[in-house]
Design a protein around this motif. Structure first.
Motif, short mmCIF file in Angstrom:
data_model
loop_
_atom_site.label_atom_id
_atom_site.label_comp_id
_atom_site.label_asym_id
_atom_site.label_seq_id
_atom_site.Cartn_x
_atom_site.Cartn_y
_atom_site.Cartn_z
N ASN A 55 0.82 -1.22 0.00
CA ASN A 55 0.00 0.00 0.00
C ASN A 55 0.85 1.26 0.00
O ASN A 55 0.39 2.33 -0.40
CB ASN A 55 -0.88 0.05 1.26
CG ASN A 55 -2.04 -0.92 1.20
OD1 ASN A 55 -2.39 -1.41 0.14
ND2 ASN A 55 -2.64 -1.19 2.36
N ARG A 57 3.11 4.26 -0.66
CA ARG A 57 3.70 5.02 -1.74
C ARG A 57 4.96 5.70 -1.20
O ARG A 57 4.93 6.27 -0.12
CB ARG A 57 2.72 6.07 -2.26
CG ARG A 57 1.48 5.47 -2.94
CD ARG A 57 0.38 6.49 -3.08
NE ARG A 57 -0.16 6.83 -1.76
CZ ARG A 57 -1.09 7.76 -1.56
NH1 ARG A 57 -1.56 8.47 -2.57
NH2 ARG A 57 -1.54 8.00 -0.34
N HIS A 58 6.03 5.67 -1.96
CA HIS A 58 7.27 6.22 -1.44
C HIS A 58 8.10 6.81 -2.57
O HIS A 58 7.87 6.53 -3.76
CB HIS A 58 8.08 5.16 -0.69
CG HIS A 58 8.37 3.92 -1.48
ND1 HIS A 58 9.53 3.75 -2.20
CD2 HIS A 58 7.63 2.80 -1.68
CE1 HIS A 58 9.51 2.57 -2.79
NE2 HIS A 58 8.37 1.97 -2.51
N GLY A 59 9.07 7.65 -2.19
CA GLY A 59 9.91 8.30 -3.19
C GLY A 59 11.19 8.80 -2.55
O GLY A 59 11.46 8.59 -1.36
N ARG A 286 -2.33 3.51 3.48
CA ARG A 286 -3.08 4.03 2.34
C ARG A 286 -3.08 5.55 2.32
O ARG A 286 -3.28 6.17 1.27
CB ARG A 286 -4.52 3.52 2.37
CG ARG A 286 -4.67 2.04 2.08
CD ARG A 286 -6.12 1.62 2.15
NE ARG A 286 -6.29 0.20 1.86
CZ ARG A 286 -6.41 -0.31 0.63
NH1 ARG A 286 -6.38 0.49 -0.41
NH2 ARG A 286 -6.54 -1.61 0.45
N THR A 289 2.27 9.20 1.85
CA THR A 289 3.42 8.95 0.98
C THR A 289 4.66 9.26 1.80
O THR A 289 4.71 10.29 2.47
CB THR A 289 3.38 9.84 -0.27
OG1 THR A 289 2.19 9.56 -1.01
CG2 THR A 289 4.58 9.60 -1.16
N ASP A 292 11.84 6.77 0.82
CA ASP A 292 12.23 5.38 0.60
C ASP A 292 12.71 4.69 1.88
O ASP A 292 12.69 3.46 1.96
CB ASP A 292 13.33 5.30 -0.46
CG ASP A 292 12.83 5.69 -1.84
OD1 ASP A 292 11.61 5.56 -2.08
OD2 ASP A 292 13.64 6.15 -2.67
N ASP A 295 9.61 2.75 3.70
CA ASP A 295 8.74 2.09 2.73
C ASP A 295 8.24 0.72 3.16
O ASP A 295 7.86 -0.10 2.33
CB ASP A 295 9.48 1.96 1.39
CG ASP A 295 10.73 1.09 1.48
OD1 ASP A 295 11.11 0.74 2.62
OD2 ASP A 295 11.32 0.77 0.43
#
Length: 508
Positions: A55, A57-59, A286, A289, A292, A295
């Motif tokens: 679920n 979201r990462h960056g 959910r 975000t 990394d 995550d």
């Protein structure tokens, strides 16, 4: 009789052996069944955790170099997490919660920006907000997904940093402004706020009067309420209904919500109960975000474990000291020269913003190396020097240019404004100009770490930072004591149950 008794005595062990064998078979079956249940439970648990991991979201954490976090003398490092509230309206859920269809696919904005700082010894924490309309220099950023390059944007609203390549650019903008090393970010959109408020079970809030904000649609009677779902989003978005109707007071209202949420979680034992933490995991994974480094559910649970020891009365919330932007004083603000840098210095030095704890341990001593050879003296009249103003205070370059001329530096030149905001004063020089730079530093009382050798600099250049907003000699900056927050910074304690002040224009 004897033979019968003998026969029975011979048969008895056989029957007992039969019953023992049946028991052993039963035990094996029970053990096998229990083992299967354990295995199935582990597999199911692993599957659920994997589902939750999917679920998230990462960056990228930062779209620029932040350097390395510096440990204190005890070897511990502080924890800095940037919390971002996005106004993204790219989903049907977000549109139904107050978005405009004309905004779909448009630039995202970081309408809420708060830095959560947790001390190296995990005994205290602070939550620092920068208003969305603060004018800063957004550094050059490259979107890690599309590869699009966003050039440096001097004097732009900090909320726009999110549209320059994502949250990693917001992180780098904060680092450039404050000098604080940021370890993680968490970003939430409209729908995420609603789902998290529901998962928590509601957050207690209070108002000083009836409030009806026609823009956020928040409508509450005077007094105490437990808000959840859409109403929680309306509270966090309300600007006109509280205080003076500006974003500047809204940051304090948001602090009230977050500190109340923390008290709620602690009173319910959530932060110390792994089962309850996992019960929130689906909503959390959910809703947010993250970078990394966060995550996985394991990383998030580990982060919660580090935060659970901070008591509410050791959490201090504060809004960055600000001043009206001279270019648009009714709409924009700038970091208040001197006071904003003092607050940032406290966080960088891990100095508690409250006065209840011990001062932070001093930073680890720098490794010793060979001594620097002496620099030959240069006559001041022969030193070529340029002065640039990166402090944000008008006229500083002219002031120090005149001072240097009065001190005998006849070849000093006023370079006017620096290309961008400078947090710390620096004296830049080419390898062959060190003697000239040392002469200027000595005249102005600049510390040794203000000197920076940089290839390609045509002549020594003094770039005045916001750490030197006034005066003709560089001030001797002492590390502020615990609790010495500038009086211009609105402060609240995490244990306070303050009520939001309602704007009289929007009461009923």
């Amino acid at each position: 009789m004897t033979s019968n008794r003998t026969t029975m005595s011979r048969r008895a062990p056989r029957r007992q052996r039969g019953r023992g064998a049946r028991r052993r078979v039963l035990l094996r079956r029970v053990a096998l069944g229990c083992g299967l249940l354990v295995v199935l439970g582990c597999v199911g648990g692993w599957g659920y955790v994997s589902y939750l991991d999917g679920n998230i979201r990462h960056g990228a954490l930062s779209l620029g170099d932040q350097g390395a976090a510096q440990p204190d003398a005890s070897g511990g490092t502080a924890l800095n997490i940037l919390l971002i509230g996005s106004d993204t309206r790219d989903t049907a859920a977000d549109l139904s919660l107050g978005g405009s269809r004309s905004s779909v696919g448009g630039p995202a904005h970081a309408d809420v920006e708060m830095l959560l700082h947790v001390s190296a010894d995990r005994s205290n924490a602070s939550l620092i907000s920068i208003p969305r309309d603060t004018m800063v220099d957004i550094p050059a950023c490259t979107d890690p997904v599309t590869g699009k390059v966003y050039p440096e944007s001097p004097h732009e609203q900090i909320t726009d940093s999110l549209s320059h390549g994502g949250p990693g650019c917001t992180v780098y903008t904060w680092h450039q402004l404050t000098g604080i090393h940021i370890d993680h970010f968490m970003m939430v959109d409209f729908g995420g706020v609603v789902s998290m408020a529901d998962a928590i079970g509601g957050v207690p809030v209070c108002t000083t009067a009836n409030v009806a904000d026609p823009y956020s649609h928040l409508r509450l009677t005077k007094g105490d309420h437990v808000i959840r779902g859409v109403q929680a989003l309306e509270w966090l978005r309300s600007r006109h209904g509280f205080g003076d109707g500006s974003d500047l007071y809204r940051t304090q209202v948001q602090h009230m919500y977050l500190t109340s949420m923390m008290r709620q979680l602690r009173s319910a034992g959530t932060l110390t109960d792994p089962a309850r933490i996992l019960s929130l995991a689906d909503a959390a994974t959910r809703a947010v975000t993250v970078d990394d480094g966060l995550d996985s559910v394991g990383s998030l649970v580990g982060l919660a474990d580090q935060l659970k020891s901070v008591a509410p009365d050791r959490l201090t919330t504060v809004t960055m000291p600000y001043a009206a932007d001279p270019t648009n004083p009714k709409a924009w603000v700038i970091p208040m020269p001197g006071d904003a840098e003092r607050l940032f210095a406290m966080v960088r030095g891990d100095v508690p913003l409250d006065s209840h704890g011990r001062p932070a341990a001093p930073p680890a001593p720098a490794p010793t190396g060979p001594s620097t050879p002496p620099v030959p003296a240069v006559p001041r009249a022969e030193v070529r020097i340029t002065v640039e103003n990166g402090s944000g205070v008008p006229g500083r370059a002219a002031e120090l240019t005149a001072e240097l001329r009065g001190l005998g530096f006849a070849l000093v030149r006023n370079g006017l404004n620096a290309p961008g905001h400078q947090r710390a004063t620096r004296l830049l020089y080419a390898p062959g100009d060190r003697a000239s730079a040392v002469a200027v530093a000595g005249a102005l009382h600049l510390p040794p770490d203000a000197l920076r050798q940089l290839a390609g600099v045509r002549r020594p250049t003094l770039v005045i930072g916001s750490d030197w907003p006034m005066g003709l000699l560089y001030p001797l900056v002492m590390t502020p004591s615990a609790g010495a927050v500038p009086t211009t910074a609105p402060v609240q304690n995490g244990n306070q149950t303050a009520c939001a002040k309602v704007n009289p224009v929007y009461t009923w």
